[in-house]
Write a protein that holds these residues in place. Structure first.
Motif, PDB file in Angstrom:
ATOM      1  N   CYS A  84       0.811  -1.228   0.000  1.00 19.98           N
ATOM      2  CA  CYS A  84       0.000   0.000   0.000  1.00 19.98           C
ATOM      3  C   CYS A  84       0.836   1.267   0.000  1.00 19.98           C
ATOM      4  CB  CYS A  84      -0.930   0.001   1.199  1.00 19.98           C
ATOM      5  SG  CYS A  84      -0.083   0.151   2.806  1.00 19.98           S
ATOM      6  N   GLY A  85       2.131   1.170   0.337  1.00 20.66           N
ATOM      7  CA  GLY A  85       2.949   2.376   0.398  1.00 20.66           C
ATOM      8  C   GLY A  85       2.441   3.309   1.478  1.00 20.66           C
ATOM      9  N   SER A  86       2.258   4.557   1.140  1.00 24.30           N
ATOM     10  CA  SER A  86       1.779   5.548   2.106  1.00 24.30           C
ATOM     11  C   SER A  86       0.256   5.593   2.189  1.00 24.30           C
ATOM     12  CB  SER A  86       2.325   6.935   1.749  1.00 24.30           C
ATOM     13  OG  SER A  86       1.992   7.262   0.405  1.00 24.30           O
ATOM     14  N   GLY A  87      -0.409   4.618   1.601  1.00 24.79           N
ATOM     15  CA  GLY A  87      -1.859   4.504   1.759  1.00 24.79           C
ATOM     16  C   GLY A  87      -2.684   5.300   0.777  1.00 24.79           C
ATOM     17  N   LEU A  88      -2.104   5.650  -0.349  1.00 21.65           N
ATOM     18  CA  LEU A  88      -2.798   6.457  -1.347  1.00 21.65           C
ATOM     19  C   LEU A  88      -4.126   5.827  -1.753  1.00 21.65           C
ATOM     20  CD1 LEU A  88      -2.497   9.002  -3.131  1.00 21.65           C
ATOM     21  CD2 LEU A  88      -1.295   7.587  -4.790  1.00 21.65           C
ATOM     22  N   PHE A  89      -4.100   4.555  -2.118  1.00 25.29           N
ATOM     23  CA  PHE A  89      -5.321   3.881  -2.550  1.00 25.29           C
ATOM     24  C   PHE A  89      -6.120   3.342  -1.364  1.00 25.29           C
ATOM     25  CE2 PHE A  89      -2.749   3.835  -6.392  1.00 25.29           C
ATOM     26  CZ  PHE A  89      -3.671   4.239  -7.336  1.00 25.29           C
ATOM     27  N   SER A  90      -5.457   3.031  -0.278  1.00 21.01           N
ATOM     28  CA  SER A  90      -6.171   2.576   0.916  1.00 21.01           C
ATOM     29  C   SER A  90      -7.181   3.626   1.350  1.00 21.01           C
ATOM     30  CB  SER A  90      -5.190   2.299   2.055  1.00 21.01           C
ATOM     31  OG  SER A  90      -4.214   1.351   1.680  1.00 21.01           O
ATOM     32  N   ARG A  91      -6.784   4.884   1.318  1.00 18.62           N
ATOM     33  CA  ARG A  91      -7.681   5.971   1.705  1.00 18.62           C
ATOM     34  C   ARG A  91      -8.830   6.114   0.714  1.00 18.62           C
ATOM     35  NH1 ARG A  91      -2.672   8.380   2.145  1.00 18.62           N
ATOM     36  NH2 ARG A  91      -3.121  10.024   0.606  1.00 18.62           N
ATOM     37  N   LEU A  92      -8.526   5.974  -0.565  1.00 14.04           N
ATOM     38  CA  LEU A  92      -9.578   6.080  -1.577  1.00 14.04           C
ATOM     39  C   LEU A  92     -10.604   4.960  -1.419  1.00 14.04           C
ATOM     40  CD1 LEU A  92      -7.456   7.026  -4.736  1.00 14.04           C
ATOM     41  CD2 LEU A  92      -9.068   8.507  -3.510  1.00 14.04           C
ATOM     42  N   PHE A  93     -10.143   3.741  -1.153  1.00 14.25           N
ATOM     43  CA  PHE A  93     -11.064   2.627  -0.934  1.00 14.25           C
ATOM     44  C   PHE A  93     -11.927   2.877   0.297  1.00 14.25           C
ATOM     45  CE2 PHE A  93      -7.825  -0.051  -3.329  1.00 14.25           C
ATOM     46  CZ  PHE A  93      -8.629  -0.204  -4.444  1.00 14.25           C
ATOM     47  N   ALA A  94     -11.307   3.370   1.360  1.00 15.59           N
ATOM     48  CA  ALA A  94     -12.050   3.612   2.598  1.00 15.59           C
ATOM     49  C   ALA A  94     -13.073   4.732   2.425  1.00 15.59           C
ATOM     50  CB  ALA A  94     -11.080   3.937   3.729  1.00 15.59           C
ATOM     51  N   LYS A  95     -12.670   5.816   1.771  1.00 17.91           N
ATOM     52  CA  LYS A  95     -13.585   6.954   1.590  1.00 17.91           C
ATOM     53  C   LYS A  95     -14.748   6.632   0.662  1.00 17.91           C
ATOM     54  CE  LYS A  95     -10.366   9.933   0.434  1.00 17.91           C
ATOM     55  NZ  LYS A  95      -9.748  11.222   0.015  1.00 17.91           N
ATOM     56  N   SER A  96     -14.566   5.672  -0.234  1.00 15.34           N
ATOM     57  CA  SER A  96     -15.638   5.323  -1.163  1.00 15.34           C
ATOM     58  C   SER A  96     -16.823   4.678  -0.460  1.00 15.34           C
ATOM     59  CB  SER A  96     -15.105   4.365  -2.238  1.00 15.34           C
ATOM     60  OG  SER A  96     -14.903   3.061  -1.700  1.00 15.34           O
ATOM     61  N   GLU A  97     -16.591   4.119   0.734  1.00 13.29           N
ATOM     62  CA  GLU A  97     -17.618   3.437   1.523  1.00 13.29           C
ATOM     63  C   GLU A  97     -18.193   2.215   0.811  1.00 13.29           C
ATOM     64  OE1 GLU A  97     -20.613   6.130   2.861  1.00 13.29           O
ATOM     65  OE2 GLU A  97     -19.174   7.504   3.787  1.00 13.29           O
ATOM     66  N   HIS A  98     -17.431   1.644  -0.111  1.00 10.60           N
ATOM     67  CA  HIS A  98     -17.902   0.476  -0.841  1.00 10.60           C
ATOM     68  C   HIS A  98     -17.342  -0.830  -0.298  1.00 10.60           C
ATOM     69  CE1 HIS A  98     -19.839   3.146  -3.469  1.00 10.60           C
ATOM     70  NE2 HIS A  98     -18.801   3.482  -4.203  1.00 10.60           N
ATOM     71  N   PHE A  99     -16.504  -0.737   0.752  1.00 12.66           N
ATOM     72  CA  PHE A  99     -15.906  -1.946   1.312  1.00 12.66           C
ATOM     73  C   PHE A  99     -16.075  -1.950   2.827  1.00 12.66           C
ATOM     74  CE2 PHE A  99     -13.820  -1.204  -2.708  1.00 12.66           C
ATOM     75  CZ  PHE A  99     -13.891  -2.456  -3.297  1.00 12.66           C
ATOM     76  N   ALA A 100     -16.414  -3.122   3.353  1.00 11.63           N
ATOM     77  CA  ALA A 100     -16.623  -3.240   4.797  1.00 11.63           C
ATOM     78  C   ALA A 100     -15.333  -3.053   5.565  1.00 11.63           C
ATOM     79  CB  ALA A 100     -17.247  -4.604   5.118  1.00 11.63           C
ATOM     80  N   MET A 101     -14.215  -3.561   5.007  1.00 16.24           N
ATOM     81  CA  MET A 101     -12.911  -3.427   5.632  1.00 16.24           C
ATOM     82  C   MET A 101     -11.857  -3.201   4.562  1.00 16.24           C
ATOM     83  SD  MET A 101     -13.108  -3.645   8.936  1.00 16.24           S
ATOM     84  CE  MET A 101     -11.364  -3.853   9.269  1.00 16.24           C
ATOM     85  N   VAL A 102     -10.848  -2.394   4.894  1.00 17.74           N
ATOM     86  CA  VAL A 102      -9.707  -2.160   4.014  1.00 17.74           C
ATOM     87  C   VAL A 102      -8.447  -2.541   4.791  1.00 17.74           C
ATOM     88  CG1 VAL A 102      -8.382  -0.479   2.690  1.00 17.74           C
ATOM     89  CG2 VAL A 102     -10.884  -0.279   2.824  1.00 17.74           C
ATOM     90  N   TYR A 103      -7.708  -3.526   4.295  1.00 17.09           N
ATOM     91  CA  TYR A 103      -6.475  -3.969   4.938  1.00 17.09           C
ATOM     92  C   TYR A 103      -5.290  -3.408   4.155  1.00 17.09           C
ATOM     93  CZ  TYR A 103      -9.449  -7.179   7.511  1.00 17.09           C
ATOM     94  OH  TYR A 103     -10.427  -7.711   8.324  1.00 17.09           O
ATOM     95  N   ALA A 104      -4.609  -2.430   4.744  1.00 17.16           N
ATOM     96  CA  ALA A 104      -3.462  -1.773   4.112  1.00 17.16           C
ATOM     97  C   ALA A 104      -2.190  -2.491   4.547  1.00 17.16           C
ATOM     98  CB  ALA A 104      -3.415  -0.299   4.493  1.00 17.16           C
ATOM     99  N   LEU A 105      -1.553  -3.189   3.609  1.00 19.85           N
ATOM    100  CA  LEU A 105      -0.373  -3.992   3.924  1.00 19.85           C
ATOM    101  C   LEU A 105       0.864  -3.437   3.234  1.00 19.85           C
ATOM    102  CD1 LEU A 105      -1.734  -7.628   3.351  1.00 19.85           C
ATOM    103  CD2 LEU A 105      -2.022  -6.164   5.364  1.00 19.85           C
ATOM    104  N   ASP A 106       1.975  -3.448   3.941  1.00 24.06           N
ATOM    105  CA  ASP A 106       3.267  -3.118   3.341  1.00 24.06           C
ATOM    106  C   ASP A 106       4.358  -3.734   4.196  1.00 24.06           C
ATOM    107  OD1 ASP A 106       3.925  -0.795   1.057  1.00 24.06           O
ATOM    108  OD2 ASP A 106       5.634  -1.350   2.294  1.00 24.06           O
ATOM    109  N   TYR A 107       5.503  -4.003   3.585  1.00 28.51           N
ATOM    110  CA  TYR A 107       6.635  -4.549   4.340  1.00 28.51           C
ATOM    111  C   TYR A 107       7.446  -3.438   4.998  1.00 28.51           C
ATOM    112  CZ  TYR A 107      10.273  -7.877   5.593  1.00 28.51           C
ATOM    113  OH  TYR A 107      11.134  -8.671   6.302  1.00 28.51           O
ATOM    114  N   SER A 108       7.304  -2.225   4.484  1.00 26.38           N
ATOM    115  CA  SER A 108       8.077  -1.094   4.993  1.00 26.38           C
ATOM    116  C   SER A 108       7.404  -0.463   6.212  1.00 26.38           C
ATOM    117  CB  SER A 108       8.236  -0.034   3.893  1.00 26.38           C
ATOM    118  OG  SER A 108       8.720   1.179   4.430  1.00 26.38           O
ATOM    119  N   GLU A 109       8.121  -0.456   7.327  1.00 23.53           N
ATOM    120  CA  GLU A 109       7.607   0.178   8.539  1.00 23.53           C
ATOM    121  C   GLU A 109       7.394   1.674   8.325  1.00 23.53           C
ATOM    122  OE1 GLU A 109      10.394  -1.492   8.137  1.00 23.53           O
ATOM    123  OE2 GLU A 109      10.859  -2.837   9.810  1.00 23.53           O
ATOM    124  N   ASN A 110       8.320   2.311   7.598  1.00 28.41           N
ATOM    125  CA  ASN A 110       8.218   3.759   7.390  1.00 28.41           C
ATOM    126  C   ASN A 110       7.059   4.119   6.466  1.00 28.41           C
ATOM    127  OD1 ASN A 110      10.452   4.937   8.928  1.00 28.41           O
ATOM    128  ND2 ASN A 110      11.748   3.688   7.619  1.00 28.41           N
TER     129      ASN A 110
END
Length: 348
Positions: free
Chosen positions: A183-209
């Motif tokens: 997901c990186g910095s969550g660019l698309f994670s936020r778009l998925f969440a704001k769309s309200e079309h998904f019950a849950m959004v799991y933002a995964l990345d290997y990078s802690e930063n």
């Protein structure tokens, strides 16, 4: 039982016992195939709740427990219980434990750590350059501040347009859960969440930063009403911490070429997708004039060896990758070096 209507929306308080908002959204949504543009503008199937207590009841009573141990793929349970804590929404300092192998995983202020090596003190292993690059704090900081924008030179149309394009492939799984892989910095994670079309959004990345940046951007997001539907987790794309057949959709934006072993990653994605689940990804593809570059395949091997990143040379290569990992119905859209692809987990 009387039905309560709030601003033209059905309240969860009016739903029969045992039927939740997320379940109502997911039941037979494939039969209601409205254009995504209509769904986004009108927010069809968006439901309101009357009180915070009803929200807590619906979330805690009905949400699916799909997080799993990345070692043995069995369910996780919280070891430290707080009033509103669960394996899906752990508080900082919480420890999750696999019910089978007893491996523990911890959560800090920003994210869960669901990698195999979570909690190790002495063990380390070298990682490919393509992985270490995005773990760098500077790269993580710059990702949405100029880095991602440079992808336009390769034909990437931009996040908003890419989100709209992905929506066409995801319209059959609206109301379900979605993984935003790498997901990186969550660019698309936020778009998925704001769309309200998904019950849950799991933002995964290997990078802690990257996950820290994702957390900060989420805190600043004023248009996201319920931030609790987004779960941030550190995870290895080749060992996804989810139960088999538990996920409705997986999105991977500009990530496929960064994975050291795309076949291992797509095989894992296939494992966690439910029958009918959808995989959508974007990446670069070097065909066209690149076919005339001398020794391109040999050059690709050297690049992959030293950087850990992958170069795709044809659409057929990507289709073969998806097919070999058990996905069907491959389709794609091109624009220069940019390609958006989609494939589906076969239904039983």
């Amino acid at each position: 039982m009387p039905r309560t209507i709030v601003s033209g929306r059905l309240s969860p308080a009016a739903l029969p016992i045992g039927l939740s908002v997320s379940r109502l959204l997911s039941v037979k949504y494939a039969a209601q195939r409205l254009p995504v543009s209509v769904l986004i503008s009108a927010r069809v199937c968006s439901f309101a709740v009357e009180t915070k207590s009803s929200v807590d009841y619906v979330v805690e009573k009905e949400k699916k427990k799909i997080l799993a141990c990345p070692i043995c793929y069995n369910s996780l349970a919280a070891l430290i219980s707080q009033p509103h804590e669960s394996a899906e929404y752990p508080a900082s300092g919480t420890h999750l434990q696999c019910k089978y192998c007893k491996k523990s995983y911890s959560a800090n202020e920003t994210h869960l750590d669901l990698t195999v090596a979570s909690g190790t003190k002495q063990y380390t292993e070298p990682l490919p350059l393509s992985i270490e690059l995005y773990r760098n704090p500077l790269v993580s900081f710059l990702y949405e501040r100029g880095w991602r924008q440079n992808f336009m030179w390769g034909g990437f149309p931009g996040p908003e347009k890419e989100f709209e394009m992905a929506g066409e492939y995801l319209k059959h799984v609206l109301g379900g859960n979605i993984i935003d892989a790498s997901c990186g910095s969550g660019l698309f994670s936020r778009l998925f969440a704001k769309s309200e079309h998904f019950a849950m959004v799991y933002a995964l990345d290997y990078s802690e930063n990257m996950l820290r940046q994702c957390y900060e951007f989420l805190k600043q997001e004023a248009n996201l009403i319920d931030k609790k539907i987004v779960v941030l987790a550190r995870a290895d794309i080749a060992r996804l911490p989810f139960l088999s057949g538990s996920v409705d959709a997986v999105h991977a934006g500009a990530a496929l070429h960064c994975w050291p072993s795309p076949s291992s990653a797509v095989a894992e994605i296939s494992r966690v997708l439910r029958p009918g689940g959808v995989f959508v990804a974007t990446t670069f593809i070097y065909d066209g004039l690149f076919r005339f570059v001398p020794f391109l395949k040999e050059l690709r091997q050297e690049i992959m060896r030293y950087s850990g990143s992958h170069m795709f040379l044809s659409e057929r290569e990507l289709e073969d990758l998806c097919k070999s990992c058990g996905l069907v119905g491959f389709t794609c859209v091109r624009n220069g070096l940019f390609i958006m692809l989609s494939a589906t987990k076969p239904t039983r």
